[in-house]
Structure formats: structure tokens, C-alpha cells
Write an enzyme that holds these catalytic residues in place. Structure first.
Site, PDB file in Angstrom:
ATOM      1  N   THR A   1       0.829  -1.200   0.000  1.00 31.92           N
ATOM      2  CA  THR A   1       0.000   0.000   0.000  1.00 31.92           C
ATOM      3  C   THR A   1       0.869   1.258   0.000  1.00 31.92           C
ATOM      4  O   THR A   1       1.892   1.326   0.680  1.00 31.92           O
ATOM      5  CB  THR A   1      -0.949   0.025   1.207  1.00 31.92           C
ATOM      6  OG1 THR A   1      -1.756   1.192   1.138  1.00 31.92           O
ATOM      7  CG2 THR A   1      -0.181   0.014   2.517  1.00 31.92           C
ATOM      8  N   GLU A   2       0.457   2.241  -0.770  1.00 32.17           N
ATOM      9  CA  GLU A   2       1.171   3.503  -0.835  1.00 32.17           C
ATOM     10  C   GLU A   2       0.319   4.671  -0.358  1.00 32.17           C
ATOM     11  O   GLU A   2       0.752   5.820  -0.407  1.00 32.17           O
ATOM     12  CB  GLU A   2       1.658   3.753  -2.272  1.00 32.17           C
ATOM     13  CG  GLU A   2       2.634   2.667  -2.741  1.00 32.17           C
ATOM     14  CD  GLU A   2       3.050   2.803  -4.196  1.00 32.17           C
ATOM     15  OE1 GLU A   2       2.865   3.897  -4.763  1.00 32.17           O
ATOM     16  OE2 GLU A   2       3.550   1.814  -4.765  1.00 32.17           O
ATOM     17  N   LYS A   3      -0.894   4.367   0.115  1.00 32.37           N
ATOM     18  CA  LYS A   3      -1.789   5.430   0.576  1.00 32.37           C
ATOM     19  C   LYS A   3      -2.606   4.950   1.781  1.00 32.37           C
ATOM     20  O   LYS A   3      -2.936   3.771   1.878  1.00 32.37           O
ATOM     21  CB  LYS A   3      -2.763   5.841  -0.541  1.00 32.37           C
ATOM     22  CG  LYS A   3      -2.110   6.521  -1.743  1.00 32.37           C
ATOM     23  CD  LYS A   3      -3.158   6.915  -2.761  1.00 32.37           C
ATOM     24  CE  LYS A   3      -2.515   7.533  -4.001  1.00 32.37           C
ATOM     25  NZ  LYS A   3      -1.862   8.809  -3.697  1.00 32.37           N
TER      26      LYS A   3
ATOM     27  N   GLN B   1      10.972  -0.511  -3.168  1.00 36.57           N
ATOM     28  CA  GLN B   1      10.925  -0.060  -4.555  1.00 36.57           C
ATOM     29  C   GLN B   1      12.053   0.947  -4.803  1.00 36.57           C
ATOM     30  O   GLN B   1      11.946   2.107  -4.430  1.00 36.57           O
ATOM     31  CB  GLN B   1       9.576   0.587  -4.853  1.00 36.57           C
ATOM     32  CG  GLN B   1       8.379  -0.325  -4.622  1.00 36.57           C
ATOM     33  CD  GLN B   1       7.063   0.407  -4.805  1.00 36.57           C
ATOM     34  OE1 GLN B   1       6.931   1.289  -5.648  1.00 36.57           O
ATOM     35  NE2 GLN B   1       6.067   0.027  -3.999  1.00 36.57           N
TER      36      GLN B   1
END
Length: 540
Positions: free
Chosen positions: A324-326, A409
Site C-alpha cells: 500500500t502507498e496510501k 521499490q
């Protein structure tokens, strides 16, 4: 992921009939669905005693008791006995969760005594304990059965002799001089059902693929489920691990993996099984760049856990990946609060531990944070865990025993620092080496006073784009020759004129690519080029 066996007789560690655990319920109020209970509140319900593990309302103790659930089952109330007993315990397993059903039989249990010879080290939560290690706590000795849980920072749950679920991690007794004493307890049951994870010494096996042993290498690829035609997992070469990306995250915290609205093109369970038969592991990746993961309540946490288990059981998945990035918020003090969760990250840590406990030690847990989520928080001004910068570091600290690996990443990023304070740009050998070293060795989390503890090299995977196409990543595509040079440098110290880490990491776990679909579009040039280096250490 479960195997059912019928046994005429069974030796179960620390098994006692329900009447042995009788508790005094005379002063306990009867559980009410409308009452709010907090950690430590005691109730009685259906002639059994329960203690609340954390805030709870309208969670029936009968169906909501167990590791990482709302209630701890203290046993039958005084004067209540049962001819049918059900015992759930979690112990070490070399394969997967096993459900054991026993016919009518007399069950003899062996339980270690609470004392043992020798002077044992005092138990300290968060210490790394090994299988069979004996410690002292609360005036007695205890032997470690599950190193991951013995080493947990959650003393309230796993402190031997005093934690709510200590029997899931430890056995009473043991000697630090090499000997141990034990006593036998006999219990007769006309009909008993025992759910447990069999210890690693058992010869029981299952069809579930397991975590690669320490020292093994992996080539991980994300499998995008919004592409047509379907890229069948079993036809994908080179990769040892495939992460299905992504399920829908609903507003209530639950997950949905379906083709019903034609927005997802998932493999069938049979196709997943075919890939696993080739030796691939298949995980479900949660999150992505656009879908928030926000677990802001106990209901959200429960929905997340229950929906994931339903998906994992249907597809027979090998693990879960957090990408998840949010939406993932962490406490400003860079700590995780498992006993009184306030932030989304608190609930996610608890959810991961519940899922891991459900499936057993071989179930894989991986993460794919961005550089801002991790090494970006080395800088004093950059800690913003409640928003974004550094948000994964408290998660990685709290789940360090559960994590199989982290695949940061190394792309779509600006310049980031190494441990030496110098800044490096993505797509270079120095960046891959310096940033990976930081993830392994650890560093202070900005000015919070909390340190990111680092992870062993066999829990670190280097994440990269699989092609230079804009659809793969906005920036950071790294030529395979540079990737191989970085892996060679980290594993052997042969770094040429580039940045050289203070140590070598021969067991660096491997490389991750976003994505197998992008790699497929260039005829698997990326994975073909690095496979021998990553998996066989042939990096010249």
C-alpha cells in the site's frame, strides 16, 4: 492449506480437560452485547470465564476468543465440567496448518513441570529466542516452542507464564543445564476435537508450498490482474514468486478478489495450483499506488482478516504482500500500539499477526514500501509517519519476526541517503548497494528517538522495474548489468570502484520486478538477464 487426519490416540503438549481450567466466576458479570469492555475486563458467558484483550463491544466471547481476537478464554467456571473438550493451540510446523480430528479415545498429555535445573536467563520481550531455548520468568522456567512468538515484543501476549497466549509459544519447564523434568496428566474424553499446528518434528506434510529456507534466493514478480489476455502464472518463466496485484479494498476494510465487474482478470485456483506445482509461490499483494488501505477500527481489522482468509483459502495462497502507498497512518512517536490500536498501522500489524497465527509459521509475509516509506526517514526533517515518510519503519520493527522479506521499490524516487550521509540516485550501482545496506543495518528514525532495527540480509529483496517503458515505472529502470554488479557487490564485496558496504551479505535474498506483465512485453529480457545472478549467484 489444511490436512485432516484421524488418530486413535494423540499426544498433545499441555492438553488438559476443560474442568482442570476451572475459574471462579462468582464475581464476574455476565457478558452483555451492549456493554463496552476494555483490556483486562473479566466476564462470564455460557458458564465460561473470559478476559478482554482490548476494546470490544458486541463480540461474543464464544466465537471471538483466541490469539489476536477480542477475548481470552479463561476456562470453565467452578463446578462446570464437560465430557467434550476442544483445544486450540499453535505450535511450530515445518509445513502448514493441520487440523487433527481424533475419534473417541483416552488422551494422555505430557506437560513439562514449572521448574527445571540450572540458572536460566531472564525472559525479556523482543529478545531473539531460538527453538528449545529455556528462559526464566515469574519464578519458573519455560522452553521456547515457536521462536517467532517467543521473540515477540508483545509481552502481554507471549511472556512465558504470564502472557495471555504464552502456551502458544512456550512450554512450561526446562533446564538450562541440559535436563528437564516433566509430569504426565491424563484426561479421558468421549469425543474430542483438537485443532493444532503440529510441531516440526512431526512427519505430517501437506500440499502447501513453504517459505524457502534461509539462504535461498528469490526472483519475485508482480502479476497485474487488469491485463487481457490472461498471462497464465504457470507459463511465466524465471520467477520463483508471483504476487497477484491487487484485490479491491472496500471502505469497510474488507478485500474483494473477483471478476464479476470485469475490472480484474485473476487466475483460477486451478491455475494457481499449476504454478505452485512448478515450485512457484503465489501471494496476494494488497494496496498499490492508488488504493488506500486504512484500517481505522476493530471492525475494519476483522473485515480485513476474515476476507483475506476467505480468499487465501479459495486460492490456496502462500502468503500476503503489503504494497500500500496510501492511507497507512502511524503514530507520531514511530511506535506500534497493539494493545490499544489508534492508527491504521496498529490495526494492520495486529491483522498480519492474526493471519500468520491462523496459517502457521510457513505462511509468507512480504512488503514493498517506497524509498520515502523507509530510508527517506533517515533525515531529521523527513519523519512524517502519520502521513507518508517513514510510515513502514514501525511496521517493519513490529513485524520483524513475521516478515519473510521486504522488497523496497528502488524506483520512482528522488535521490536518497546511505548510511554514510551521501545521497545517491536511482538506477545506479551505488544507490542499490547503499540503500540495501541501510535496510539491513538499520538507522535512527529521524528525530523520534526510535531506531529502525534493520533486517537480516535474507529478508531483503531489491525491487526494480522490469522494463524502461513508462507503464512500468516513471523512473528508475536499471540496466541488468548494473543490477548484477550491485548484487555481486553486496554478496561478495566485489564492488569495483563503487560504494563498498562495511560488510558482505552473501545471503541477500534476491530481486523483485514490477511487473511480470511488463517483462513479458520485452520477451522477459529483464528476468532472463539477471536470473542466473539472482538465483545461482553467477553475476559476472
Amino acid at each position: 492449506m489444511k490436512t485432516t487426519l484421524a488418530l486413535g490416540g494423540l499426544l498433545v503438549t499441555a492438553f488438559l480437560s476443560s474442568n482442570v481450567f476451572a475459574v471462579d466466576c462468582s464475581s464476574r458479570p455476565t457478558w452483555s452485547s451492549s456493554t463496552v469492555y476494555t483490556q483486562g475486563n473479566q466476564v462470564k458467558h455460557n458458564n465460561r470465564g473470559y478476559t478482554a484483550n482490548y476494546w470490544t463491544q458486541n463480540n461474543n466471547p464464544t466465537t471471538s476468543s483466541g490469539p489476536w481476537q477480542h477475548w481470552a478464554d479463561n476456562g470453565a467456571c467452578d463446578g462446570v465440567t464437560s465430557s467434550s473438550s476442544s483445544v486450540s493451540s499453535v505450535v511450530s510446523s515445518s509445513s502448514s496448518s493441520v487440523v487433527v480430528s481424533s475419534a473417541s479415545s483416552s488422551i494422555v498429555a505430557s506437560s513439562s513441570s514449572s521448574t527445571g535445573g540450572g540458572s536460566c536467563p531472564q525472559y525479556v520481550a523482543g529478545t531473539s529466542y531460538t527453538l528449545g531455548q529455556v528462559v526464566a520468568n515469574a519464578g519458573a522456567n519455560y522452553t521456547c516452542d515457536i521462536p517467532g512468538w517467543c521473540s515477540s515484543t508483545a509481552a502481554w501476549a507471549y511472556a512465558p507464564g504470564t502472557g495471555t497466549y504464552w502456551t502458544s509459544a512456550w512450554s512450561a519447564g526446562g533446564s538450562c543445564s541440559g535436563g528437564s523434568s516433566s509430569s504426565a496428566v491424563s484426561s479421558s474424553s468421549s469425543s474430542s476435537s483438537v485443532s493444532s499446528v503440529i510441531s516440526s518434528s512431526s512427519s505430517v506434510s501437506s500440499s502447501s508450498s513453504s517459505v524457502a529456507p534461509t539462504g535461498d534466493s528469490e526472483l519475485v514478480g508482480y502479476w497485474e490482474n487488469w491485463h487481457w489476455p490472461l498471462l497464465t502464472p504457470s507459463t511465466i518463466p524465471n520467477y520463483t514468486v508471483l504476487n497477484i496485484s491487487f484485490p479491491r479494498i472496500n471502505a469497510d476494510g474488507s478485500l474483494t478478489l473477483t471478476n464479476a465487474d470485469f475490472t480484474q482478470n485473476n487466475p483460477t485456483p486451478a491455475q494457481v495450483a499449476a504454478a505452485q506445482a512448478q515450485g512457484k509461490k503465489v501471494l496476494l499483494a494488497i494496496g498499490g499506488a492508488t488504493t488506500p488501505l486504512a484500517l481505522t477500527s476493530m471492525a475494519h481489522e476483522d473485515n480485513f482478516v476474515n476476507s483475506f482468509i476467505a480468499i487465501a483459502d479459495e486460492w490456496n495462497l502462500d502468503g500476503i504482500d503489503i504494497d500500500t502507498e496510501k492511507g497507512l497512518h502511524t503514530a507520531p512517536n514511530a511506535l506500534i500500539n497493539e494493545t490499544n490500536p489508534q492508527y491504521s498501522a496498529d490495526h494492520l500489524v495486529r491483522a498480519i499477526k492474526r493471519i500468520k497465527a491462523h496459517y502457521g509459521p510457513d505462511f509468507m509475509v512480504t512488503m514493498a514500501p517506497e524509498t520515502a516509506h523507509t530510508i527517506g526517514a533517515m533525515l531529521p526533517a523527513n519523519w512524517q509517519g502519520s502521513i507518508n515518510w517513514g510510515v513502514y519503519l514501525p511496521l517493519m520493527n513490529a513485524l520483524r519476526n513475521e516478515i519473510t522479506w521486504v522488497q523496497m521499490q528502488n524506483y520512482n524516487t528522488g535521490s536518497m541517503p546511505g548510511l554514510n550521509g551521501s545521497f545517491y540516485n536511482s538506477a545506479t550501482q551505488d544507490a542499490l548497494v547503499a540503500w540495501t545496506e541501510a535496510l539491513i543495518e538499520g538507522f535512527p528514525i529521524a528525530s523520534t528517538g526510535v531506531n529502525y532495527q534493520g533486517l537480516p540480509a535474507n529478508k531483503i529483496v531489491i525491487g526494480l522495474p522490469a522494463s524502461s517503458a513508462p507503464s512500468a515505472a516513471g523512473s528508475g529502470y536499471t540496466d541488468p548489468t548494473v543490477v548484477k554488479a550491485a548484487v555481486r557487490c553486496l554478496r561478495s564485496g566485489d564492488c569495483g570502484s563503487g560504494y563498498t558496504p562495511a560488510k558482505t551479505y552473501p545471503d541477500l535474498r534476491g530481486v523483485m520486478a514490477w511487473s511480470v506483465n511488463e517483462d513479458n512485453l520485452v520477451n522477459y529480457f529483464f528476468s532472463n538477464s539477471i536470473q542466473a545472478c539472482v538465483l545461482q549467484n553467477q553475476c559476472n
